[in-house]
Design an enzyme around this catalytic site. Structure first.
Site, short mmCIF file in Angstrom:
data_model
loop_
_atom_site.label_atom_id
_atom_site.label_comp_id
_atom_site.label_asym_id
_atom_site.label_seq_id
_atom_site.Cartn_x
_atom_site.Cartn_y
_atom_site.Cartn_z
N SER A 61 0.84 -1.19 0.00
CA SER A 61 0.00 0.00 0.00
C SER A 61 0.87 1.24 0.00
O SER A 61 1.99 1.24 0.52
CB SER A 61 -0.88 0.02 1.24
OG SER A 61 -0.10 0.39 2.35
N LYS A 62 0.31 2.30 -0.58
CA LYS A 62 1.10 3.52 -0.74
C LYS A 62 1.40 4.18 0.60
O LYS A 62 2.23 5.08 0.68
CB LYS A 62 0.42 4.48 -1.71
CG LYS A 62 -0.92 4.98 -1.24
CD LYS A 62 -1.50 5.97 -2.23
CE LYS A 62 -2.79 6.52 -1.64
NZ LYS A 62 -3.59 7.26 -2.54
N ARG A 63 0.71 3.76 1.64
CA ARG A 63 1.02 4.34 2.96
C ARG A 63 2.39 3.86 3.44
O ARG A 63 3.02 4.51 4.26
CB ARG A 63 -0.04 3.94 3.99
CG ARG A 63 -1.31 4.76 3.86
CD ARG A 63 -2.12 4.73 5.13
NE ARG A 63 -1.66 5.73 6.08
CZ ARG A 63 -2.33 6.08 7.17
NH1 ARG A 63 -3.48 5.53 7.45
NH2 ARG A 63 -1.84 6.98 8.00
N ARG A 88 8.58 10.89 4.01
CA ARG A 88 8.75 9.70 4.88
C ARG A 88 10.22 9.49 5.23
O ARG A 88 10.57 9.18 6.37
CB ARG A 88 8.20 8.47 4.14
CG ARG A 88 7.66 7.39 5.05
CD ARG A 88 7.04 6.24 4.27
NE ARG A 88 5.81 6.59 3.60
CZ ARG A 88 5.56 6.45 2.30
NH1 ARG A 88 6.49 5.96 1.50
NH2 ARG A 88 4.40 6.78 1.79
#
Ligand code: GLU
Length: 498
Positions: free
Chosen positions: A252-254, A468
């Site tokens: 997932s892109k998270r 991030r």
């Protein structure tokens, strides 16, 4: 029988590596059997589908070296290949199901359905439609339709027995019909749902093998029933294991960049990315790691797909990419690739208006624009020192901004800026101060061009990856902190929306 496979992406966002992975296996299967591979755009979700997303999907798949024999851009005998252009076909088929007694009009309001769901949850029942409109008298239905009452069309489901789903990669699965919901086939806006459109199109487009992600396996009983209702032979089904993050959760892109555009921008070779996707759940008979598309196709056997969730690990991909760069490119080819990657006009044009007014010589360009042409900026903790921000402020700003950016659906400066400026106000920071950590995360310095415009150009995945990266550098939130922060962030967000 000519084998015909397809990829059926929904153009609702950035092109996902999972789409390329499924496309690759469909193409490999078709080529191995001398068949055809079709690309169909599933854009029945009118609110979320965009032409830009469709174009990015086509461009990215083509960049990877995947080609289709029929599709919206190349045509073919079974078009149109865009579902939004096939409305009449679905309406006709939905009517056929109603006439044959396999589907019915449902007038239930969303309030009633919400109540029903709540009640079922409270009674620990599987939520699902209760058949309220299943036996309405024909005259009543006609009257309500004539009066223009809002409605959907649902499919009937047998009240007893089981459905058997056969799959190329697993033992047959038996599912009780009582577990299957009376699926909506036509929505209130008259558009078909995925289920109706997908089955009708796979049949009319002569698809013989449906190779798709495991997440669709629960839909298989409904689809098989629709084939039966229409009196059609169902295609052979094959559900591929889902790609996973290194921590085994669903990719997932998270947690990880999932957009093909990110990998392109980071300077991966298309051949290497395709090679790596070919390694997802599959291996060459001799287990070698590096192989070309042609080598994969020549050795392809779908039975060699293993169901354990394949891990998509960027470090492994980088290692493989390094092999490709060193072993497959002559110095001339290397120079050409770098030039094509860095200095292509499509990428440069949006950057030029930011850079040109600020330089006196061409040699000023690289120091200013270098961060558009790199991966993660070279930064350390000291870079985040700021006269009015504590280290914890910086960490919170980066984390909240990251959540905000994850929720930004339209990636352009008109959407990125209001989201972030609203957040900075809600967090009680001056916008200049709030943007400072983002400047460092994105560009490595605060004396440069607009960070908002830079993010718009870099794209969602690369921008988020840099934020991030910065957050990790400063020490991301502890578990406890993350909980507290997330709660506070949701509160701020709700206040902003309210
Ligand atoms: N439109 C669906 C998707 O976006 C297609 C699923 C299928 O292959 O049936 O994944």
């Amino acid at each position: 029988m000519t084998v015909r496979t397809r990829i059926a992406p929904s153009p609702t966002g950035d092109p996902h590596v999972g789409t390329a992975y499924i496309a690759l296996f469909n193409l490999a299967f078709a080529r191995q059997h001398g068949g055809q591979f079709i690309l169909r755009i599933e854009d029945t979700d009118r609110a979320r589908s965009t032409p830009e997303s469709e174009q990015m999907i086509l461009d990215s798949l083509r960049w990877l070296g995947l080609e289709w024999d029929e599709g919206p851009d190349v045509g073919g005998e079974h078009g149109p290949y865009r579902q939004s252009e096939r409305g009449d076909i679905y309406a006709e088929h939905a009517q056929r199901l109603i006439d044959d007694g396999h589907a019915f009009h449902c007038f239930c309001s969303s309030e009633r359905l919400d109540e029903l769901r709540k009640e079922q949850m409270a009674n620990k029942q599987t939520p699902g439609y209760d058949g309220h409109c299943l036996h309405l008298p024909k005259a009543e239905v006609e009257g309500r339709l004539a009066a223009g009452e809002e409605h959907v069309v649902r499919m009937k489901i047998p009240t007893e027995g089981t459905c058997r789903v056969e799959d190329m990669l697993r033992d047959p699965i038996e599912i009780d019909w009582s577990q299957v919901d009376m699926q909506v086939l036509v929505k209130g806006d008259g558009m078909p749902t995925y289920h109706l459109a997908n089955v009708v199109d796979d049949h009319l487009m002569g698809i013989t093998h449906v190779i798709r992600g495991e997440e669709w396996i629960n839909s298989a009983p409904k689809h098989l029933l629709l084939y039966k209702y229409f009196g059609w032979e169902a295609p052979t089904l094959c559900h591929m294991p889902l790609l996973r993050n290194p921590d085994k959760s669903k990719l997932s892109k998270r947690k990880n960049p999932t957009s093909i555009i990110y990998y392109q921008r980071m300077g991966y070779m298309a051949e290497a990315l395709l090679n790596y996707l070919g390694r997802m759940g599959w291996s060459m008979p001799d287990e070698r790691e590096k192989f070309s598309r042609e080598e994969m196709f020549a050795n392809f056997d779908i039975q060699r797909v293993s169901l354990g969730g394949p891990i998509f690990d960027q470090e492994k991909l980088s290692w493989l990419n390094g092999l490709w760069i060193r072993e497959e490119l002559s110095p001339e080819a290397f120079a050409d690739r770098v030039k094509e990657w860095a200095l292509n006009r499509d990428y440069l044009m949006p950057i030029v208006p930011l850079i040109q007014p600020r330089v006196e010589t061409f040699s000023d360009v690289m120091p200013l624009a270098g961060f558009f042409l790199s991966g993660m900026p070279q930064i350390d903790e000291a870079a985040f020192e700021h006269k009015s921000l504590e280290r914890d402020d910086v960490r919170r700003i980066l984390q909240y901004a990251l959540w905000q950016l994850e929720a930004t659906r339209h990636w352009d400066k008109e959407h990125i800026f209001p989201g972030l400026s609203g957040l900075s106000k809600a967090m009680d920071f001056k916008i200049r101060d709030f943007l400072f950590p983002l400047f460092i995360a994105i560009a490595g310095t605060s004396s440069t061009v607009s960070v908002i415009e830079s993010m718009a150009i870099l794209g969602p995945d690369l921008s988020r990856a840099r934020v991030r990266h910065a957050l990790n550098l400063l020490g991301g939130p502890s578990k406890k902190e993350a909980k507290r922060w997330e709660k506070e962030f949701r509160g701020l967000q709700a206040a902003l929306e309210g």
